[in-house]
Design a protein around this motif. Structure first.
Motif, PDB file in Angstrom:
ATOM      1  N   ASP A  65       2.818   1.527   3.148  1.00  0.00           N
ATOM      2  CA  ASP A  65       3.039   2.325   1.950  1.00  0.00           C
ATOM      3  C   ASP A  65       3.227   1.471   0.694  1.00  0.00           C
ATOM      4  O   ASP A  65       3.154   1.990  -0.411  1.00  0.00           O
ATOM      5  CB  ASP A  65       4.279   3.196   2.167  1.00  0.00           C
ATOM      6  CG  ASP A  65       4.137   4.565   1.555  1.00  0.00           C
ATOM      7  OD1 ASP A  65       2.998   5.051   1.444  1.00  0.00           O
ATOM      8  OD2 ASP A  65       5.167   5.153   1.188  1.00  0.00           O
ATOM      9  N   ASP A  71      -2.168   2.222   1.314  1.00  0.00           N
ATOM     10  CA  ASP A  71      -1.364   3.444   1.315  1.00  0.00           C
ATOM     11  C   ASP A  71      -2.235   4.689   1.173  1.00  0.00           C
ATOM     12  O   ASP A  71      -1.960   5.722   1.780  1.00  0.00           O
ATOM     13  CB  ASP A  71      -0.281   3.401   0.236  1.00  0.00           C
ATOM     14  CG  ASP A  71      -0.829   3.355  -1.170  1.00  0.00           C
ATOM     15  OD1 ASP A  71      -1.997   2.963  -1.355  1.00  0.00           O
ATOM     16  OD2 ASP A  71      -0.091   3.685  -2.113  1.00  0.00           O
ATOM     17  N   ASN A  72      -3.330   4.605   0.395  1.00  0.00           N
ATOM     18  CA  ASN A  72      -4.233   5.750   0.260  1.00  0.00           C
ATOM     19  C   ASN A  72      -4.934   6.067   1.579  1.00  0.00           C
ATOM     20  O   ASN A  72      -5.083   7.240   1.942  1.00  0.00           O
ATOM     21  CB  ASN A  72      -5.275   5.502  -0.826  1.00  0.00           C
ATOM     22  CG  ASN A  72      -4.661   5.329  -2.201  1.00  0.00           C
ATOM     23  OD1 ASN A  72      -4.998   4.405  -2.912  1.00  0.00           O
ATOM     24  ND2 ASN A  72      -3.742   6.200  -2.579  1.00  0.00           N
ATOM     25  N   ASP A  75      -2.359   7.606   3.856  1.00  0.00           N
ATOM     26  CA  ASP A  75      -2.120   9.003   3.473  1.00  0.00           C
ATOM     27  C   ASP A  75      -3.272   9.907   3.903  1.00  0.00           C
ATOM     28  O   ASP A  75      -3.048  11.031   4.346  1.00  0.00           O
ATOM     29  CB  ASP A  75      -1.914   9.123   1.959  1.00  0.00           C
ATOM     30  CG  ASP A  75      -0.548   8.643   1.517  1.00  0.00           C
ATOM     31  OD1 ASP A  75       0.357   8.535   2.361  1.00  0.00           O
ATOM     32  OD2 ASP A  75      -0.381   8.376   0.312  1.00  0.00           O
ATOM     33  N   LYS A 120       2.138  13.619  -3.255  1.00  0.00           N
ATOM     34  CA  LYS A 120       2.342  12.187  -2.991  1.00  0.00           C
ATOM     35  C   LYS A 120       0.998  11.459  -3.034  1.00  0.00           C
ATOM     36  O   LYS A 120       0.867  10.429  -3.705  1.00  0.00           O
ATOM     37  CB  LYS A 120       2.980  11.988  -1.618  1.00  0.00           C
ATOM     38  CG  LYS A 120       2.987  10.538  -1.161  1.00  0.00           C
ATOM     39  CD  LYS A 120       3.421  10.392   0.274  1.00  0.00           C
ATOM     40  CE  LYS A 120       3.253   8.936   0.685  1.00  0.00           C
ATOM     41  NZ  LYS A 120       4.239   8.485   1.617  1.00  0.00           N
ATOM     42  N   SER A 121       0.018  11.980  -2.322  1.00  0.00           N
ATOM     43  CA  SER A 121      -1.295  11.324  -2.260  1.00  0.00           C
ATOM     44  C   SER A 121      -1.946  11.258  -3.633  1.00  0.00           C
ATOM     45  O   SER A 121      -2.546  10.244  -3.993  1.00  0.00           O
ATOM     46  CB  SER A 121      -2.198  12.076  -1.284  1.00  0.00           C
ATOM     47  OG  SER A 121      -1.628  12.074   0.001  1.00  0.00           O
ATOM     48  N   ARG A 124      -0.169   8.689  -5.780  1.00  0.00           N
ATOM     49  CA  ARG A 124      -0.499   7.336  -5.334  1.00  0.00           C
ATOM     50  C   ARG A 124      -1.890   6.909  -5.798  1.00  0.00           C
ATOM     51  O   ARG A 124      -2.108   5.763  -6.165  1.00  0.00           O
ATOM     52  CB  ARG A 124      -0.419   7.241  -3.822  1.00  0.00           C
ATOM     53  CG  ARG A 124       0.982   7.252  -3.290  1.00  0.00           C
ATOM     54  CD  ARG A 124       1.795   6.147  -3.990  1.00  0.00           C
ATOM     55  NE  ARG A 124       3.077   6.008  -3.390  1.00  0.00           N
ATOM     56  CZ  ARG A 124       3.317   5.325  -2.290  1.00  0.00           C
ATOM     57  NH1 ARG A 124       2.363   4.721  -1.638  1.00  0.00           N
ATOM     58  NH2 ARG A 124       4.543   5.260  -1.825  1.00  0.00           N
ATOM     59  N   ASN A 128      -2.315   3.686  -8.148  1.00  0.00           N
ATOM     60  CA  ASN A 128      -3.119   2.551  -7.678  1.00  0.00           C
ATOM     61  C   ASN A 128      -4.236   2.172  -8.635  1.00  0.00           C
ATOM     62  O   ASN A 128      -4.847   1.118  -8.497  1.00  0.00           O
ATOM     63  CB  ASN A 128      -3.694   2.841  -6.287  1.00  0.00           C
ATOM     64  CG  ASN A 128      -2.646   2.657  -5.214  1.00  0.00           C
ATOM     65  OD1 ASN A 128      -1.644   1.982  -5.413  1.00  0.00           O
ATOM     66  ND2 ASN A 128      -2.879   3.265  -4.071  1.00  0.00           N
ATOM     67  N   ASN A 136       3.627   1.027  -7.678  1.00  0.00           N
ATOM     68  CA  ASN A 136       3.375   1.521  -6.324  1.00  0.00           C
ATOM     69  C   ASN A 136       4.605   1.310  -5.451  1.00  0.00           C
ATOM     70  O   ASN A 136       5.015   2.210  -4.709  1.00  0.00           O
ATOM     71  CB  ASN A 136       2.160   0.809  -5.729  1.00  0.00           C
ATOM     72  CG  ASN A 136       1.756   1.394  -4.397  1.00  0.00           C
ATOM     73  OD1 ASN A 136       1.728   2.600  -4.222  1.00  0.00           O
ATOM     74  ND2 ASN A 136       1.438   0.536  -3.452  1.00  0.00           N
ATOM     75  N   SER A 140       6.960   4.293  -3.885  1.00  0.00           N
ATOM     76  CA  SER A 140       7.161   4.345  -2.436  1.00  0.00           C
ATOM     77  C   SER A 140       8.649   4.346  -2.082  1.00  0.00           C
ATOM     78  O   SER A 140       9.106   5.139  -1.253  1.00  0.00           O
ATOM     79  CB  SER A 140       6.470   3.158  -1.771  1.00  0.00           C
ATOM     80  OG  SER A 140       6.728   3.152  -0.388  1.00  0.00           O
TER      81      SER A 140
END
Length: 194
Positions: A65, A71-72, A75, A120-121, A124, A128, A136, A140
């Motif tokens: 994360d 992290d993407n 997710d 959240k996604s 992010r 990013n 980031n 997180s």
């Protein structure tokens, strides 16, 4: 169903969308150390195997994360895990109720997890796109802290937990709306220029 069950269903659905493994691990530890009494269907979360599995996956997610673009991907994969798990947590949290109420809780829990996971996604993806990694990491850690605090509030102050979860859902729905409007403008502009 009392206010604790409602707070647990709503709170665990919100946090499952953000960080499922932290949700399962925290609830299991709180049950194990008698900080709260989970409904019978969720008491299994305090089992050694469940705690160990959730703890290991929590560590993996904690690292994944914090890495932009990893992290993407994490997710995206967890879209198929967090949402159904949020539905199961909500259905199990309502306690001994009729099947109609249990299914209603599952459907709403899945929708709640979808909203928090989608927000959240989306956030992010936006973060990013910036060149520095610190935002980031901050986001997180904020998600992890929010999840833990919300789960603690479920046992200590269920009314406050409900209010915070509803506020988070409103914020999440707003983020999703803005994200889709942004993409609509981008793809609408591309279509017009083609």
């Amino acid at each position: 169903m009392d206010v604790f069950n409602l707070a647990l269903a709503l709170g665990s659905s919100v946090t499952a969308g953000l960080n499922l493994y932290l949700t399962v691990f925290a609830l299991g530890l709180m049950q194990r150390f008698e900080l709260l009494q989970l409904p019978a269907d969720l008491q299994v979360l305090s089992h050694d195997w469940v705690l160990a599995t959730a703890g290991i996956l929590l560590l993996v997610e904690f690292v994944a994360d914090k890495i932009p673009y990893v992290d993407n991907t994490w997710d995206a994969i967890h879209s198929f895990v967090r949402i159904p798990a949020g539905a199961v947590l909500a259905a199990s949290a309502v306690g001994d109720v009729s099947p109609a109420v249990m299914w209603t809780a599952a459907l709403l829990g899945g929708a709640v997890s979808f909203t928090s996971h989608g927000a959240k996604s989306s956030a992010r993806l936006a973060v990013n796109s910036t060149p520095e990694p610190f935002s980031n990491w901050f986001l997180s850690l904020a998600e992890d802290l929010f999840s833990f605090v919300l789960l603690w509030l479920v046992g200590a102050y269920p009314y406050l937990a409900i209010a915070l979860a509803v506020l988070m859902l409103a914020l999440g729905a707003t983020v999703l709306y803005l994200f889709f409007q942004f993409f609509k403008r981008i793809f609408g502009g591309v279509r017009q220029s083609a």
